[in-house]
Design an enzyme around this catalytic site. Structure first.
Site, PDB file in Angstrom:
ATOM      1  N   HIS A 180     -22.277 -24.897 -30.805  1.00 23.40           N
ATOM      2  CA  HIS A 180     -20.895 -25.423 -30.727  1.00 23.40           C
ATOM      3  C   HIS A 180     -20.900 -26.899 -30.342  1.00 23.40           C
ATOM      4  O   HIS A 180     -21.099 -27.260 -29.181  1.00 23.40           O
ATOM      5  CB  HIS A 180     -20.086 -24.621 -29.705  1.00 23.40           C
ATOM      6  CG  HIS A 180     -18.633 -24.943 -29.709  1.00 23.40           C
ATOM      7  ND1 HIS A 180     -17.659 -23.994 -29.946  1.00 23.40           N
ATOM      8  CD2 HIS A 180     -17.963 -26.099 -29.518  1.00 23.40           C
ATOM      9  CE1 HIS A 180     -16.472 -24.554 -29.901  1.00 23.40           C
ATOM     10  NE2 HIS A 180     -16.627 -25.846 -29.622  1.00 23.40           N
TER      11      HIS A 180
ATOM     12  N   HIS B  42     -18.886 -30.860 -31.508  1.00 24.54           N
ATOM     13  CA  HIS B  42     -17.947 -31.604 -32.362  1.00 24.54           C
ATOM     14  C   HIS B  42     -18.635 -32.913 -32.739  1.00 24.54           C
ATOM     15  O   HIS B  42     -18.536 -33.900 -32.001  1.00 24.54           O
ATOM     16  CB  HIS B  42     -16.645 -31.877 -31.612  1.00 24.54           C
ATOM     17  CG  HIS B  42     -15.903 -30.628 -31.222  1.00 24.54           C
ATOM     18  ND1 HIS B  42     -14.758 -30.214 -31.854  1.00 24.54           N
ATOM     19  CD2 HIS B  42     -16.157 -29.684 -30.271  1.00 24.54           C
ATOM     20  CE1 HIS B  42     -14.333 -29.073 -31.316  1.00 24.54           C
ATOM     21  NE2 HIS B  42     -15.171 -28.737 -30.337  1.00 24.54           N
TER      22      HIS B  42
ATOM     23  N   GLN C   8      -7.689 -28.879 -35.330  1.00 22.63           N
ATOM     24  CA  GLN C   8      -7.476 -29.282 -33.932  1.00 22.63           C
ATOM     25  C   GLN C   8      -6.004 -29.227 -33.518  1.00 22.63           C
ATOM     26  O   GLN C   8      -5.682 -28.865 -32.388  1.00 22.63           O
ATOM     27  CB  GLN C   8      -8.019 -30.693 -33.711  1.00 22.63           C
ATOM     28  CG  GLN C   8      -7.751 -31.299 -32.339  1.00 22.63           C
ATOM     29  CD  GLN C   8      -8.538 -30.629 -31.225  1.00 22.63           C
ATOM     30  OE1 GLN C   8      -9.713 -30.880 -31.041  1.00 22.63           O
ATOM     31  NE2 GLN C   8      -7.888 -29.754 -30.462  1.00 22.63           N
TER      32      GLN C   8
ATOM     33  N   HIS D 114     -11.710 -21.504 -31.617  1.00 22.67           N
ATOM     34  CA  HIS D 114     -11.487 -21.982 -30.251  1.00 22.67           C
ATOM     35  C   HIS D 114     -10.412 -21.049 -29.685  1.00 22.67           C
ATOM     36  O   HIS D 114      -9.274 -21.055 -30.163  1.00 22.67           O
ATOM     37  CB  HIS D 114     -10.957 -23.418 -30.251  1.00 22.67           C
ATOM     38  CG  HIS D 114     -12.011 -24.466 -30.398  1.00 22.67           C
ATOM     39  ND1 HIS D 114     -12.785 -24.597 -31.517  1.00 22.67           N
ATOM     40  CD2 HIS D 114     -12.415 -25.438 -29.533  1.00 22.67           C
ATOM     41  CE1 HIS D 114     -13.628 -25.615 -31.342  1.00 22.67           C
ATOM     42  NE2 HIS D 114     -13.424 -26.140 -30.149  1.00 22.67           N
TER      43      HIS D 114
ATOM     44  N   GLU E 110      -8.717 -21.548 -24.674  1.00 25.26           N
ATOM     45  CA  GLU E 110      -9.373 -22.601 -23.880  1.00 25.26           C
ATOM     46  C   GLU E 110      -8.338 -23.258 -22.958  1.00 25.26           C
ATOM     47  O   GLU E 110      -8.001 -24.432 -23.078  1.00 25.26           O
ATOM     48  CB  GLU E 110     -10.026 -23.660 -24.790  1.00 25.26           C
ATOM     49  CG  GLU E 110     -10.971 -24.584 -24.010  1.00 25.26           C
ATOM     50  CD  GLU E 110     -11.440 -25.788 -24.804  1.00 25.26           C
ATOM     51  OE1 GLU E 110     -10.934 -26.039 -25.908  1.00 25.26           O
ATOM     52  OE2 GLU E 110     -12.314 -26.508 -24.271  1.00 25.26           O
TER      53      GLU E 110
ATOM     54  N   ASP F 211     -20.810 -28.668 -26.869  1.00 24.66           N
ATOM     55  CA  ASP F 211     -19.414 -28.975 -27.208  1.00 24.66           C
ATOM     56  C   ASP F 211     -19.200 -30.454 -27.532  1.00 24.66           C
ATOM     57  O   ASP F 211     -18.682 -30.779 -28.586  1.00 24.66           O
ATOM     58  CB  ASP F 211     -18.464 -28.519 -26.086  1.00 24.66           C
ATOM     59  CG  ASP F 211     -17.013 -28.320 -26.545  1.00 24.66           C
ATOM     60  OD1 ASP F 211     -16.782 -28.252 -27.755  1.00 24.66           O
ATOM     61  OD2 ASP F 211     -16.129 -28.210 -25.676  1.00 24.66           O
TER      62      ASP F 211
ATOM     63  N   TRP G 159     -13.372 -35.832 -24.651  1.00 21.80           N
ATOM     64  CA  TRP G 159     -13.303 -34.673 -23.755  1.00 21.80           C
ATOM     65  C   TRP G 159     -14.399 -34.682 -22.702  1.00 21.80           C
ATOM     66  O   TRP G 159     -14.289 -34.026 -21.675  1.00 21.80           O
ATOM     67  CB  TRP G 159     -13.369 -33.373 -24.563  1.00 21.80           C
ATOM     68  CG  TRP G 159     -12.173 -33.185 -25.442  1.00 21.80           C
ATOM     69  CD1 TRP G 159     -10.986 -32.636 -25.077  1.00 21.80           C
ATOM     70  CD2 TRP G 159     -12.031 -33.553 -26.814  1.00 21.80           C
ATOM     71  NE1 TRP G 159     -10.117 -32.639 -26.145  1.00 21.80           N
ATOM     72  CE2 TRP G 159     -10.738 -33.200 -27.224  1.00 21.80           C
ATOM     73  CE3 TRP G 159     -12.879 -34.163 -27.767  1.00 21.80           C
ATOM     74  CZ2 TRP G 159     -10.254 -33.416 -28.522  1.00 21.80           C
ATOM     75  CZ3 TRP G 159     -12.407 -34.371 -29.051  1.00 21.80           C
ATOM     76  CH2 TRP G 159     -11.108 -34.003 -29.416  1.00 21.80           C
TER      77      TRP G 159
END
Ligand code: 17E
Ligand code: FE2
Length: 417
Positions: free
Chosen positions: A62, A64, A157, A215, A218, A314, A320
């Site tokens: 996982h 991005h 997203q 996702h 979360e 991630d 983030w």
């Protein structure tokens, strides 16, 4: 002419059980052709790796890659929340180009590969009308395929039903060749849209014959209960192991009575779980004072109940999460702490969560593992146990991909003067 292209001598390999053996591994034409306690034939290249832990490569289940290496652009995430991250990314993604995406993704993949990752599942934001992130990552998947396997998730997203046009973009992404259908039900405007989004994801996955990675929940809101919807759809369609629920941090906030009931449903569903402890220990709990929640899913209990759990990084330097180098052992190390996986079987399980469990999630088991006939993709670490791998978190000595030595790292040497 040598019999083999590459021979590893006396590698320490865990073969199925907890016990490790010292084995010679012979490689020819990119594949493992023989494994035995002693191999007498010669090879063009021989690596003496006596007693060093030799394992299948790390699996990043996982990440991005589209936002990697953008931390601070256009500004730093001051609140540290998921939502400020989404806002900053929505600004940054206004000026994406294929060049920008590809350059950052390949730089990140190189960083990952030298740390022993040879399989990556990346999310690509498909809630941007040009689909530049997706197009760029699909091109990257092809550019790097001789040394690293990349799988691309079409990830909306900004939601599927909460922004007009996003449902069509998601379907277009599948037509363009995304491997996996994604979603974000907890960020849809209403509970009803969230449920509908999960149902739509399952329809698209069956229509286009793709995997699913959502996702899911979360947030710290104990009312966020889309995991049960994912489980129900998996049971109804029989898609089970083709489905993954990522993050599921609200599971850490559910009351135990509900969590206990849900666990039984999850066992029936047999879906995969992906926890991202580095990111969620920082993103979650931001609305809490004290006691402050850890905001990570129930990794230990899922594992104890026999569900397949893998761990993801991630983010690497993005809106983030501003830190990270892509090292999966950092992820496992954080899981040991945050999920209290401190018993020896638990530490070993955390190593599995960044290797073999990830391979199950990605459905790449046919090309994963130290077995005769499989592609020779493996790593040699400069230690002799999973425990020390997680303790030191150092780069592998050798990363071997599809029979080729991809990288060699010289261990750090400290001299007392
Ligand atoms: N987007 C999201 O919804 N959640 C995350 N953890 C990241 C991006 C990194
Ligand atoms: Fe994520």
């Amino acid at each position: 002419m040598s019999d083999y292209d590459l021979l590893l001598r006396q590698a320490k390999v865990k073969m199925g059980t907890d016990d490790s053996e010292l084995l010679d591994i012979a490689i020819k034409n990119g594949r493992i052709v023989e494994i035995a306690s002693t191999i007498n034939n010669d090879a063009s290249v021989t690596l003496d790796v006596y007693g060093k832990l030799t394992s299948p490569p790390f699996v990043e289940s996982h990440i991005h890659l589209d936002s990697a290496l953008t931390a601070g652009e256009p500004r730093w995430n001051q609140s540290g929340t998921l939502f400020e991250g989404i806002q900053i990314w929505s600004e940054r993604k206004q000026n994406l180009s294929l060049e920008d995406i590809k350059t950052r993704a390949i730089a990140t993949l190189r960083q990952q590969a030298e740390q022993g990752i040879l399989f990556v599942r990346t999310h690509a934001d498909v809630s941007e009308p040009q689909l530049i992130a997706l197009q760029g990552l699909l091109e990257v998947r092809d550019i790097v395929k001789d040394w690293i396997t990349v799988q691309v998730v079409a990830f909306p997203q900004d939601g599927i039903f909460s922004n007009p046009g996003n449902e069509a973009l998601l379907e277009k992404a599948l037509q363009m060749g995304a491997d996996v259908v994604g979603g974000i039900p907890h960020y849809e405007l209403t509970r009803e849209y969230g449920v509908k989004s999960v149902e739509r994801i399952f329809e698209l996955a069956s229509e286009y014959d793709r995997l699913i990675d959502i996702h899911c929940d979360e947030v710290d809101d104990e009312q966020s209960r889309f995991l049960e919807v994912v489980a129900a759809c998996s049971i109804r369609t029989g898609m089970s192991t083709r489905v993954s629920a990522s993050h599921t941090t609200a599971f850490g906030s559910y009351n135990n009575a509900y969590a206990f009931k849900l666990m039984g449903f999850l066992q029936r569903a047999q879906i995969n779980f992906i926890a991202n402890p580095l990111i969620n220990i920082t993103l979650q709990g931001r609305a809490d004072t004290y006691p402050k929640r850890r905001g990570v899913t129930r990794v230990k209990e899922l594992w104890q109940n026999g569900l397949n759990v893998s761990l993801g990084h991630d983010c690497i330097q993005d809106p983030w999460y501003s830190l990270g180098t892509g090292n999966m052992l950092d992820v496992a190390h954080m899981a040991v702490h945050v999920c209290q996986m401190t018993g020896m079987p638990e530490i070993n399980a955390c190593y599995d969560m960044v290797t073999v469990n990830g391979a199950k999630t990605l459905h790449v088991e046919d090309k994963y593992g130290i077995e005769v006939g499989k592609p020779a993709s493996l790593i040699v670490l400069d230690i002799d146990s999973y425990y020390d791998a997680i303790r030191y978190r150092s780069k592998p000595l050798y990363v071997i991909s599809q029979g080729k030595i991809l990288t060699h790292t010289t261990p750090e040497v400290t001299k007392w003067l």
